[in-house]
Design an enzyme around this catalytic site. Structure first.
Site, short mmCIF file in Angstrom:
data_model
loop_
_atom_site.label_atom_id
_atom_site.label_comp_id
_atom_site.label_asym_id
_atom_site.label_seq_id
_atom_site.Cartn_x
_atom_site.Cartn_y
_atom_site.Cartn_z
N HIS A 122 4.05 2.25 13.31
CA HIS A 122 3.23 3.46 13.44
C HIS A 122 3.87 4.48 14.38
CE1 HIS A 122 -0.84 1.75 11.81
NE2 HIS A 122 0.20 1.43 11.05
N ASP B 77 6.17 1.51 6.88
CA ASP B 77 4.86 0.90 6.65
C ASP B 77 4.06 1.85 5.76
OD1 ASP B 77 2.34 -0.22 6.83
OD2 ASP B 77 2.07 0.23 8.96
N HIS C 129 0.81 -1.22 0.00
CA HIS C 129 0.00 0.00 0.00
C HIS C 129 0.85 1.27 0.00
CE1 HIS C 129 0.22 0.94 4.43
NE2 HIS C 129 0.28 -0.37 4.56
N GLU D 244 -5.23 1.41 2.67
CA GLU D 244 -5.04 0.30 3.62
C GLU D 244 -5.10 0.77 5.06
OE1 GLU D 244 -3.04 -2.58 6.25
OE2 GLU D 244 -2.51 -0.49 5.85
N GLU D 245 -4.56 1.97 5.34
CA GLU D 245 -4.48 2.43 6.72
C GLU D 245 -5.84 2.75 7.33
OE1 GLU D 245 -2.12 2.09 8.57
OE2 GLU D 245 -0.21 2.24 7.52
N ASP E 50 3.68 -6.25 3.92
CA ASP E 50 3.44 -5.19 4.88
C ASP E 50 4.47 -5.29 6.00
OD1 ASP E 50 2.11 -3.04 6.20
OD2 ASP E 50 0.19 -3.77 5.46
#
Length: 404
Positions: A330, A195, A78, A229-230, A250
């Protein structure tokens, strides 16, 4: 975890991988503000001579032709990242914000950022409401941690709400935090948004290896690049009925209680959406073993990927998840080139391998050719020795009364 050198697989262009990753990180792409990174990725595919299509909103489906068109497979990464959005223009001339995606405000504090108005880009910093110890003393350490307790200070004259309005700032403006990439000589890579831009860079590098080395593919492979995606929807778009297998690339979490390693590829067997396909996951494990690729198996309790979005959208496909090992997801994320290399090598091996089941070229069929998960006749069951009968007899050789 195996760390033997890989064999029978071509080397990846690691200079291309690093350059692509740094260029991707330099392009702001919080969910909803992804046009620029979509255009960049499309340009990379064009340079490689790989045809692609783009959905209305910007998900990309490329095509690497195989000997047969079905059952096709997809490999997805992504392009979107976390970010923030303006929720309030404050009387003190600062901006209240809400997150885009799921992440903690503690990792936003101190972050440099760009705020995108309708007509310009403004630079700024995300700060706690009480920042200076010289003004607030010990209160800077006792204030709560939440998005309600941070604000954005813009690098422009803005002492009040009217000045913000004059700058063109509005509720709903997007905010992108700086990635702060740093590549160490020993192979470690630090940045926000590894990510999933590290996986995007790996997937593009794998596509380059397939083209450069003329790798024969048994079936069509569709590299997919998603943009939501997030926030959960991800690969619910851009798939089609010929795709029978989908592998998501991922981030994989290296943390206490997890089995992931920052210097290996992780094969995830389950996330919070449930188990991944048994046969596809074990195929990837077997390929890693055959090629001596450093790998770990893991399960993630607080995690979902593009695979979940694809299945929840009604696609009857086998799904699996491969991850590059990383710390502090994250947040200020860190991985190692060894992990990206292992992820890329396993992707090449997978692309060049046969499908899980020839029967999968059709969406429906009979029992003929259907897979078997466990075949007792082929499994090696360790023999359990029978106990010595004499251990059950009394000293006089008789059977104990309680066992009759």
């Amino acid at each position: 975890m195996t760390r033997n050198p890989t064999h029978r697989l071509p080397a990846l262009d690691e200079a291309y991988l690093e350059e692509t990753l740094l260029q991707l990180l330099a392009i702001p792409s919080p969910v909803g503000l992804t046009d620029a990174v979509v255009r960049y990725t499309a340009g990379k595919l064009e340079a490689l001579g790989i045809p692609y299509e783009i959905t209305r909103r910007g998900a990309i489906r490329a095509t690497l032709k195989g000997r047969e068109s079905r059952p096709a497979r997809a490999i997805v990464a992504h392009l979107d990242t976390l970010g923030a959005m303006v929720r309030e223009l404050k009387d003190n001339g600062r901006v209240g914000i809400v997150p885009i995606g799921s992440w903690s405000s503690r990792f936003a504090e101190g972050g440099r950022l760009t705020l995108f108005t309708d007509g310009q880009q403004l630079r700024g910093t995300c700060l706690p409401l009480k920042t200076s110890g010289h003004a607030f003393g010990d209160a800077i350490d006792s204030q709560p941690n939440s998005w309600d307790h941070v604000e954005v200070r813009l690098d422009a004259p803005s002492a009040g709400r009217s000045e913000l309005q004059a700058l063109g700032v509005n509720v709903g403006d997007w905010i992108a935090f700086d990635p702060q990439p740093e590549v160490q000589p020993g192979g470690y890579i630090n940045a926000r948004y590894l990510d999933d831009k590290a996986a995007v860079a790996v997937l593009l590098t794998v596509c380059k290896a397939v083209k450069d080395h003329g790798i024969a593919l048994p079936v069509d492979v569709h590299p997919l690049f998603t943009i939501t995606e997030e926030v959960g929807s991800g690969s619910s778009a851009a798939l089609h009925g010929d795709i029978a297998e989908m592998v998501s690339l991922d981030i994989a979490i290296a943390a206490p209680g997890q089995n992931t390693d920052e210097r290996a590829v992780t094969i995830c067997l389950q996330d919070m959406a449930g188990p991944f396909d048994y046969h596809l996951s074990h195929k990837l494990i077997k390929l890693a073993q055959e090629h001596g690729i450093a790998h770990r198996r893991d399960v993630f309790r607080f995690y979902r990927s593009d695979s979940a979005a694809a299945v929840e959208a009604g696609n009857d496909i086998r799904t699996a998840l491969l991850g590059f090992g990383a710390d502090a997801s994250h947040a200020q994320e860190r991985t190692h080139f060894d992990s990206l290399r292992a992820l890329g090598q396993l992707c090449v091996g997978y692309m060049a391998s046969d499908p899980v089941a020839a029967r999968d070229r059709r969406s429906m069929g009979s029992l003929e050719g259907f897979t078997k998960q466990l075949n007792p006749e082929e499994m090696q069951v360790p023999a359990t020795p029978l106990p010595d009968p004499e251990t059950f007899l009394d000293a006089d050789g008789s059977v104990p009364a309680e066992s009759t």
